[in-house]
Design an enzyme around this catalytic site. Structure first.
Site, PDB file in Angstrom:
ATOM      1  N   SER A  46       0.823  -1.227   0.000  1.00 18.51           N
ATOM      2  CA  SER A  46       0.000   0.000   0.000  1.00 18.51           C
ATOM      3  C   SER A  46       0.846   1.261   0.000  1.00 18.51           C
ATOM      4  O   SER A  46       0.463   2.285   0.567  1.00 18.51           O
ATOM      5  CB  SER A  46      -0.954  -0.004   1.212  1.00 18.51           C
ATOM      6  OG  SER A  46      -1.777  -1.146   1.205  1.00 18.51           O
ATOM      7  N   ARG A  47       2.012   1.196  -0.611  1.00 21.18           N
ATOM      8  CA  ARG A  47       2.927   2.337  -0.779  1.00 21.18           C
ATOM      9  C   ARG A  47       3.502   2.847   0.549  1.00 21.18           C
ATOM     10  O   ARG A  47       4.068   3.930   0.606  1.00 21.18           O
ATOM     11  CB  ARG A  47       2.262   3.520  -1.516  1.00 21.18           C
ATOM     12  CG  ARG A  47       1.234   3.193  -2.553  1.00 21.18           C
ATOM     13  CD  ARG A  47       1.662   2.118  -3.527  1.00 21.18           C
ATOM     14  NE  ARG A  47       2.720   2.546  -4.448  1.00 21.18           N
ATOM     15  CZ  ARG A  47       3.338   1.714  -5.298  1.00 21.18           C
ATOM     16  NH1 ARG A  47       3.025   0.447  -5.307  1.00 21.18           N
ATOM     17  NH2 ARG A  47       4.274   2.157  -6.097  1.00 21.18           N
TER      18      ARG A  47
END
Length: 461
Positions: free
Chosen positions: A435-436
């Protein structure tokens, strides 16, 4: 291109199998292993396990089903989570052995009755391994209903609902080997043709068509006048035709990595770099010493290029180049640069910034004469970054010098060739995460009680 590829009739495909397993000495299990591996590698080329992890292999009672069982095993080793639906099991030792292998890996077998009504809710990829090129007639239960489940997935896709990707082995199940599946047939997203595409593959209009089964000897290719694309490198599959149009904005990777925490890292960034570099070498990644070198002119105009790291220690990072190249001119005007190492296989990168100086002539000379003689001649021939009238000029000059030094005499290092050393003033270690929410740890120098130490700080991703 697809129009340059050969397509086999049902009779030709059967004849080739007979030749392979007859005078050419292949066994069924050998061909099945190579076919299943080809299917698994084709899937891995397009559908990454981080995004398409849940796989269902629906296997028929024949060789096509065996290919599916082998593919499921390889996909498990590739990091996917396969399940198998194998309703009509074959009692032959080859097939029971494949089942045992999958069971030993804890790959679940699901009965037809236990399959969900909507396969797309539970699976990202459906491997259609029910029927191969020898099939004819109408599918019998339970395969008629299983084929309808895959047709329903196509219908979900048409209504823009999330649907599983369908991968058919050799031919889509229910299709006639020399025709198609009609308006109500399976429309797979990927077709993996084995040996050579069958005639029905001309009616395949999905985005991904691969050829697998890298076992066709020249004698068969000549006899059947097969025109097949060359396999790249050591790959077990090769794409046929153009890849589908890609929405660049939708390309993304959801990284899966162990956490990179402050309490786990080395206090000295050089030691941390060594630790990560050793990991890359151990992982067998190609050219682990490749790095992007960014420089800028005195006016701040930047440029970047890939070079190879040739040494590092507490004094800095060393590479070699032509002292009359663009990067060399920029470094003479502005002796500061940054290095970037990107190691895709480990989801890691390292950025290093600092001042740059030339290494000693002795160091450059020692490295120059450690290189292969061909590289030494190449360094003399190339007036790096200058305009050439054509490649032939380089080749002719190279051959001339190769002849000149063919007696094994020492090749003198050009005066305009040597090394640079970047003395780090900042390090950043980056580890990709889900999710970055990536890990970024920065090392910067700090003076404490008259001694320089490295301050470690976490940066927002």
């Amino acid at each position: 291109m697809t129009e340059d590829i050969s397509y086999l009739t049902q009779r030709e495909a059967a004849e080739i199998d007979e030749i392979l397993m007859g005078p050419l000495g292949f066994s069924v299990d050998q061909l099945m292993e190579l076919a299943g591996l080809s299917v698994a590698t084709s899937i891995a080329e397009v559908y990454k396990p981080s995004e398409h992890n849940r796989v269902l292999a629906i296997c028929g009672p024949g060789n096509n089903g065996g290919d599916g069982l082998v593919a499921a095993r390889h996909l498990n080793h590739f990091g996917y989570k396969p399940s198998v639906c194998y309703p009509k099991r074959t009692a032959k030792p080859l097939y029971t052995g494949l089942v045992t292998q999958l069971e030993s890996l804890s790959v679940p077998f699901i009965s037809v009755e236990d399959l969900p009504l909507d396969l797309s809710k539970d699976f990202d990829i459906i491997v259609d391994a029910m029927f191969g090129f020898s099939f004819h007639g109408s599918p019998r239960p339970p395969f008629d209903n299983l084929i309808q489940k895959l047709v329903c997935i196509n219908n979900y896709d048409q209504t823009h609902q999330k649907s599983s990707a369908i991968v058919s082995i050799d031919i889509p199940s229910g299709w006639h080997v020399e025709g198609d599946g009609g308006a109500e047939g399976i429309k797979p997203d990927m077709l993996v043709s084995l040996t050579a595409p069958k005639l029905c593959a001309k009616k395949f209009f999905g985005p991904h068509h691969f050829l697998g089964g890298r076992f066709v000897p020249p004698s068969i290719a000549d006899k059947y006048k097969l025109r097949l694309p060359p396999y790249p490198g050591t790959s077990m599959c090769v794409r046929i035709g153009r890849p589908a149009q890609v929405d660049i904005s939708a390309l993304r990777e959801n990284y899966i990595s162990p956490e990179f925490l402050e309490e786990q890292v080395e206090a000295d960034p050089f030691d941390q770099f060594r630790k990560w570099f050793d990991d890359v070498v151990a992982a067998g990644l190609r050219e682990p010493n490749a790095m992007a070198l960014s420089t800028a002119s005195k006016n701040g105009k930047p440029s970047s290029r890939m070079v190879l790291l040739k040494g590092f220690d507490k004094n800095g990072f060393v590479w070699y180049t032509n002292y009359e190249s663009r990067k060399a001119h920029e470094l003479s005007e502005n002796p500061h640069a940054s290095l970037l190492f990107y190691w895709d296989g480990l989801n890691r990168q390292v950025r290093v910034e600092g001042s740059v100086e030339k290494v000693s002539d002795e160091e450059s000379d020692q490295y120059f004469h450690s290189r292969p003689r061909g590289s030494q001649i190449g360094a003399i021939v190339s007036k790096q970054s200058t305009v050439l009238p054509g490649r032939r000029v380089l080749y002719d000059q190279y051959k001339e010098l190769e002849e000149k030094f063919s007696d094994g005499s020492i090749i003198p290092k050009p005066k305009n060739w040597g090394g640079y050393r970047l003395k780090p003033e900042l390090f950043e270690f980056w580890q990709g995460q889900k999710s970055r929410l990536h890990d970024r740890l920065q090392y910067s120098p700090k003076e404490i009680n008259g001694q320089q130490v490295w301050k470690i700080e976490r940066l927002a991703p």
